[in-house]
Scaffold this motif. Sequence first.
Motif, PDB file in Angstrom:
ATOM      1  N   UNK A 138       0.852  -1.187   0.000  1.00  0.00           N
ATOM      2  CA  UNK A 138       0.000   0.000   0.000  1.00  0.00           C
ATOM      3  C   UNK A 138       0.888   1.237   0.000  1.00  0.00           C
ATOM      4  N   UNK A 139       0.710   2.081  -1.013  1.00  0.00           N
ATOM      5  CA  UNK A 139       1.523   3.275  -1.176  1.00  0.00           C
ATOM      6  C   UNK A 139       0.743   4.466  -0.648  1.00  0.00           C
ATOM      7  N   UNK A 140       1.307   5.114   0.367  1.00  0.00           N
ATOM      8  CA  UNK A 140       0.637   6.223   1.037  1.00  0.00           C
ATOM      9  C   UNK A 140       1.303   7.548   0.682  1.00  0.00           C
ATOM     10  N   UNK A 141       0.781   8.675   1.187  1.00  0.00           N
ATOM     11  CA  UNK A 141       1.398   9.965   0.880  1.00  0.00           C
ATOM     12  C   UNK A 141       2.885   9.996   1.235  1.00  0.00           C
ATOM     13  N   UNK A 142       3.663  10.763   0.487  1.00  0.00           N
ATOM     14  CA  UNK A 142       5.110  10.918   0.630  1.00  0.00           C
ATOM     15  C   UNK A 142       5.881   9.658   0.244  1.00  0.00           C
ATOM     16  N   UNK A 143       5.179   8.669  -0.345  1.00  0.00           N
ATOM     17  CA  UNK A 143       5.871   7.484  -0.816  1.00  0.00           C
ATOM     18  C   UNK A 143       6.129   6.424   0.232  1.00  0.00           C
ATOM     19  N   UNK A 144       5.625   6.617   1.451  1.00  0.00           N
ATOM     20  CA  UNK A 144       5.778   5.583   2.470  1.00  0.00           C
ATOM     21  C   UNK A 144       4.869   4.411   2.133  1.00  0.00           C
ATOM     22  N   UNK A 145       5.396   3.196   2.211  1.00  0.00           N
ATOM     23  CA  UNK A 145       4.642   2.006   1.802  1.00  0.00           C
ATOM     24  C   UNK A 145       4.548   0.993   2.926  1.00  0.00           C
ATOM     25  N   UNK A 146       3.404   0.314   2.962  1.00  0.00           N
ATOM     26  CA  UNK A 146       3.175  -0.769   3.924  1.00  0.00           C
ATOM     27  C   UNK A 146       3.081  -2.070   3.145  1.00  0.00           C
ATOM     28  N   UNK A 147       4.029  -2.977   3.395  1.00  0.00           N
ATOM     29  CA  UNK A 147       4.045  -4.280   2.744  1.00  0.00           C
ATOM     30  C   UNK A 147       3.283  -5.275   3.606  1.00  0.00           C
ATOM     31  N   UNK A 148       2.464  -6.132   2.958  1.00  0.00           N
ATOM     32  CA  UNK A 148       1.655  -7.073   3.748  1.00  0.00           C
ATOM     33  C   UNK A 148       1.341  -8.337   2.955  1.00  0.00           C
ATOM     34  N   UNK A 149       0.970  -9.347   3.697  1.00  0.00           N
ATOM     35  CA  UNK A 149       0.549 -10.637   3.141  1.00  0.00           C
ATOM     36  C   UNK A 149      -0.968 -10.691   3.265  1.00  0.00           C
TER      37      UNK A 149
END
Length: 261
Positions: free
Chosen positions: A176-187
């Motif tokens: 999931x790509x959020x504002x400022x390019x921070x991403x949450x990787x998940x299964x």
Amino acid sequence: MRIFFVPEDRVGSDPLITKKLYTCFNLVKFAYPRWRAVYNLLLTRKKACKEKGSKIDNLNLQNAPIFKPIFGSSWDQLPSVMHKHYANRPYTYDITVIEGKLDVSCSGLFKYLAPLFWLFRGIPPANEKNVPVTVQFESDPHSPSLIFNRIFYFKCRKPYHFRSRMIQIKDSEVIEIMPLGLCWRMHCFWQENRVNLKHKGYALSILGHFVPIPLTMLLGAGNAEEVAIDDNSFVMQVAITHPWWGKIYQYKGQFTVKETP
């Protein structure tokens, strides 16, 4: 780019020139290996993507939902409301709308960083119950990603928009790509009669590449789950748990599917 020529007889005799050259040399010596490491990592990832390709990144698959290959063989086991919830197809103008209410709570680090989250349109760092929320899931006609357009209607604040984009990386792994390019990787998977999103780390989106960053010890691990109630409604929760301070962020509540493609 300007190139300055320094006479050889002045390099050792002029202290100011010597100092500047020494400082530049140290800066280059420090920065170049790090720049080269990032450059090589991006090249490696680009080469791997070209060699392997992506199953979902194919116009021929636009009749199948984006999340069907993510859930894999479990797709047919999902209840009706989840099929509606995840009905969006890639490379289309599909829109799915859900409405509901959430209890939002934050503490610890999120409380202190609240001004930054509000400023940069991150997850809302609030403490409020029964917040009306509308979520619009939008397909991207130019990619296989799914856009999340969330609108939180807090009591003492203008409608707050929190947008993000989710895309399949490999099999059941999504990011999931959020504002400022921070991403949450998940299964993402179906188990025990619920949709599970299990934390796999954080990353930064840089020029279309996802560079892993070790932020879990600082921000905590994010996990989520969704459970069907009936053919049109489900309950869900998202929680971020820190290894030392416990649960520092959460929103949970119930949604009803209002519009499908």
